[in-house]
Write an enzyme that holds these catalytic residues in place. Structure first.
Site, mmCIF file in Angstrom:
data_model
loop_
_atom_site.group_PDB
_atom_site.id
_atom_site.type_symbol
_atom_site.label_atom_id
_atom_site.label_comp_id
_atom_site.label_asym_id
_atom_site.label_seq_id
_atom_site.Cartn_x
_atom_site.Cartn_y
_atom_site.Cartn_z
ATOM 1 N N HIS A 1 -10.836 -0.927 -7.112
ATOM 2 C CA HIS A 1 -10.425 0.323 -5.909
ATOM 3 C C HIS A 1 -9.239 1.227 -6.353
ATOM 4 O O HIS A 1 -9.180 2.269 -6.796
ATOM 5 C CB HIS A 1 -9.049 -0.608 -4.617
ATOM 6 N N ASP B 1 0.626 -1.186 0.164
ATOM 7 C CA ASP B 1 0.061 -0.305 -0.136
ATOM 8 C C ASP B 1 0.348 1.387 0.406
ATOM 9 O O ASP B 1 1.530 1.347 0.791
ATOM 10 C CB ASP B 1 -0.970 0.066 1.851
HETATM 11 C C1 LIG Z 1 -10.223 8.978 -1.015
HETATM 12 C C2 LIG Z 1 -9.328 8.210 -0.967
HETATM 13 C C3 LIG Z 1 -8.550 7.337 -0.266
HETATM 14 C C4 LIG Z 1 -8.653 6.253 0.700
HETATM 15 C C5 LIG Z 1 -10.181 6.451 1.634
HETATM 16 C C6 LIG Z 1 -8.417 5.242 0.833
HETATM 17 C C7 LIG Z 1 -8.498 3.364 1.537
HETATM 18 C C8 LIG Z 1 -7.784 2.822 1.334
HETATM 19 N N1 LIG Z 1 -6.877 2.333 0.526
HETATM 20 C C9 LIG Z 1 -6.553 0.985 0.751
HETATM 21 C C10 LIG Z 1 -5.226 0.360 0.135
HETATM 22 C C11 LIG Z 1 -5.125 0.943 -0.796
HETATM 23 N N2 LIG Z 1 -5.083 1.846 -1.748
HETATM 24 C C12 LIG Z 1 -4.457 1.624 -2.666
HETATM 25 C C13 LIG Z 1 -4.381 2.734 -4.129
HETATM 26 C C14 LIG Z 1 -5.050 3.996 -4.044
HETATM 27 N N3 LIG Z 1 -5.537 4.582 -2.751
HETATM 28 C C15 LIG Z 1 -6.311 6.442 -3.119
HETATM 29 C C16 LIG Z 1 -6.899 6.740 -2.610
HETATM 30 C C17 LIG Z 1 -7.817 6.233 -1.073
HETATM 31 N N4 LIG Z 1 -7.643 4.915 -0.774
HETATM 32 C C18 LIG Z 1 -5.450 6.181 -4.662
HETATM 33 C C19 LIG Z 1 -5.626 7.090 -4.848
HETATM 34 C C20 LIG Z 1 -5.023 5.062 -4.739
HETATM 35 C C21 LIG Z 1 -3.906 5.018 -6.312
HETATM 36 C C22 LIG Z 1 -4.319 4.780 -7.204
HETATM 37 C C23 LIG Z 1 -3.784 4.870 -8.408
HETATM 38 O O1 LIG Z 1 -3.357 6.079 -8.561
HETATM 39 O O2 LIG Z 1 -3.099 3.882 -8.727
HETATM 40 C C24 LIG Z 1 -3.626 0.903 -3.085
HETATM 41 C C25 LIG Z 1 -2.880 -0.239 -4.399
HETATM 42 C C26 LIG Z 1 -1.389 0.416 -3.815
HETATM 43 C C27 LIG Z 1 -1.185 2.184 -3.992
HETATM 44 O O3 LIG Z 1 -0.600 3.146 -5.300
HETATM 45 O O4 LIG Z 1 -1.005 2.448 -3.261
HETATM 46 C C28 LIG Z 1 -4.268 -0.019 -2.278
HETATM 47 C C29 LIG Z 1 -3.686 -1.853 -1.691
HETATM 48 C C30 LIG Z 1 -7.295 0.642 1.352
HETATM 49 C C31 LIG Z 1 -6.504 -0.748 2.392
HETATM 50 C C32 LIG Z 1 -8.108 1.394 2.192
HETATM 51 C C33 LIG Z 1 -8.720 1.912 3.521
HETATM 52 C C34 LIG Z 1 -8.905 0.739 4.197
HETATM 53 FE FE FE2 Z 2 -6.698 3.224 -1.400
#
Ligand SMILES: C=CC1=C(C)c2cc3[nH]c(cc4nc(cc5[nH]c(cc1n2)c(C)c5CCC(=O)O)C(CCC(=O)O)=C4C)c(C)c3C=C
Ligand code: FE2
Length: 418
Positions: free
Chosen positions: A325, A228
């Site tokens: 996601h 993440d």
């Molecule tokens: C509103 C914004 C976001 C929330 C709330 C959110 C919750 C959340 N995310 C994960 C796990 C992962 N998120 C990943 C990517 C990712 N997440 C957000 C935004 C929120 N996440 C963005 C903008 C992105 C990047 C998207 C992209 O441009 O590809 C990932 C993938 C790895 C990474 O790029 O970081 C994971 C895994 C959880 C578990 C969670 C709530 C509990």
């Molecule tokens: Fe996320």
């Protein structure tokens, strides 16, 4: 979720190398904002290993705790001003807090208190303290004319289950360090220094992977087991600063005192881990859109390969599912909306039904929440496969002023404005 990409490898090696050579104290590294400094006491200086001796300067154009690699321990606390604490009281508090944070970031005893000695034997351990102002503080301090319009309450998102007692607050303090005792000491010291002027409204504790736990620097994992933080904006990106920090007025359209500042969104997001753990690996991977083991996108490649949202499987279906996601959250799906995520895992024991009270203390920083968190969360709340496995339990939005110059204090430009 972590911006692990931890310490830049070079500075990390130099840190360890310097310590191994017995020459740690006083060596400036100049990379990643870390330096080795004099210690709290002579015996500690002799004994402190590189990890404890590393420090992050408190003073600078931006507050510490935003762009630096994530430390392993977090305390997030919101405070409410006590009745009668107006602008003079708030000014005095921000001066005291800034002086204490600056001292502790160098491993020095903060002025104005008898030290509880909880962190006595440790160095600063990369301590950072980040201060934010919640919307209610402006009226309480007689500063409504200076309140940014971006600090309007976040919209209510479908499926939010927010506990207001653990949300919002007049002031927000993020304390991060690579040693849990150092982090606790800093948080506790700031709380003691607030006595009479502000009282804690809520407090939460988070953790991330300990530095040195992996054989090489790697992006961290969350409690669902996913890598993440991969697609976070990087300080080397050309548009990094404009995405994360408020530019100078009037071009920014924001109050002049916010120049160099940012907006922090804080959400406590519980993970339904018992349900998640019952899912097959395939379901888990399709929920995020990346492979669990190595974090590579389902469109192919390795962890750092750009996600190809158009890629199709041989049967014509999307390689990264429509509700994955990473597809729903991607800037490409949200008119370029982006934020710097810096969240920590939490675990607070068991809930009454025996399920883990655990999840993500989601923290993100952006130049404007209306072109960062808000549109992305709006979309996630409608169509994110991950929503089945998480519950948003608390929320806050805070204006994080720019950093304080040496001799100044955080919020000075606001509190000393006409
Ligand atoms: C509103 C914004 C976001 C929330 C709330 C959110 C919750 C959340 N995310 C994960 C796990 C992962 N998120 C990943 C990517 C990712 N997440 C957000 C935004 C929120 N996440 C963005 C903008 C992105 C990047 C998207 C992209 O441009 O590809 C990932 C993938 C790895 C990474 O790029 O970081 C994971 C895994 C959880 C578990 C969670 C709530 C509990
Ligand atoms: Fe996320």
């Amino acid at each position: 979720m972590s911006t692990d990409a931890p310490r830049p490898p070079l500075s990390r090696r130099r840190l360890l190398g310097a310590a191994g050579a017995g020459g740690a104290a006083g060596l400036a590294l100049g990379a990643g904002g870390y330096a080795l400094v004099g210690q709290r006491s002579a015996p500690a200086a002799a004994a402190a290993p590189a990890l404890g001796a590393a420090s992050v300067p408190f003073h600078g154009p931006h507050q510490a705790g935003i762009v630096e690699p994530m430390q392993s321990a977090l305390h997030a606390t919101a405070f409410d001003l006590t009745p009668g604490t107006g602008r003079p009281g708030l000014t005095a508090l921000m001066k005291r807090w800034s002086a204490a944070a600056a001292a502790m970031a160098e491993g020095r005893t903060p002025p104005g208190l008898s030290d509880d000695q909880v962190a006595l034997d440790a160095g600063p351990s990369s301590l950072t303290v980040t201060f934010g102002f919640g919307a209610p503080v402006f009226a309480k301090a007689g500063l409504t004319a200076q309140q940014p319009d971006r600090l309007a309450p976040l919209p209510a998102f479908p499926e939010d289950r927010l506990d207001r007692a653990r949300s919002d607050g007049d002031l927000w303090v993020q304390v991060c360090a690579d040693d849990p005792l150092v982090a606790f000491h800093a948080m506790r010291t700031l709380q003691r220094l607030a006595a009479g002027q502000a009282a804690p409204r809520w407090q939460m504790t988070g953790f991330s992977r300990a530095p040195g736990a992996t054989a090489r620097p790697m992006t961290g994992r969350n409690l669902m087991g996913q890598i993440d933080g991969t697609n976070n904006p990087k300080p080397s990106d050309a548009d990094f600063a404009s995405r994360v920090f408020v530019p100078a007025a009037p071009a920014s359209g924001q109050p002049a005192w916010m120049a160099g500042g940012s907006y922090a969104v804080f959400r406590r997001i519980r993970m339904l881990l018992d349900t998640w753990d019952l899912q097959s690996r395939e379901v888990q991977e399709r929920t995020i859109g990346r492979r669990k083991g190595d974090g590579a996108p389902l469109s192919g490649g390795t962890e750092t390969t750009p996600v190809d949202l158009a890629k199709q499987n041989p049967d014509g279906s999307l390689a990264v599912p429509g509700d994955a996601h990473v597809r729903v959250a991607a800037p490409a799906s949200n008119q370029g909306a982006a934020m710097l995520r810096r969240g920590y895992s939490y675990h607070d024991g068991l809930r009454p039904d025996g399920s883990p009270d655990a999840g993500l203390l989601f923290v993100c920083f952006q130049a404007d929440p209306l072109t960062g968190f808000v549109p992305v969360q709006r979309k996630l709340a409608r169509g994110d496969a991950l929503s089945r496995f998480v519950v948003h339990e608390s929320s806050g939005l805070y204006a994080v002023p720019g950093g304080a110059p040496a001799g100044g204090y955080v919020g000075q430009a606001l509190l000393e404005s006409a």
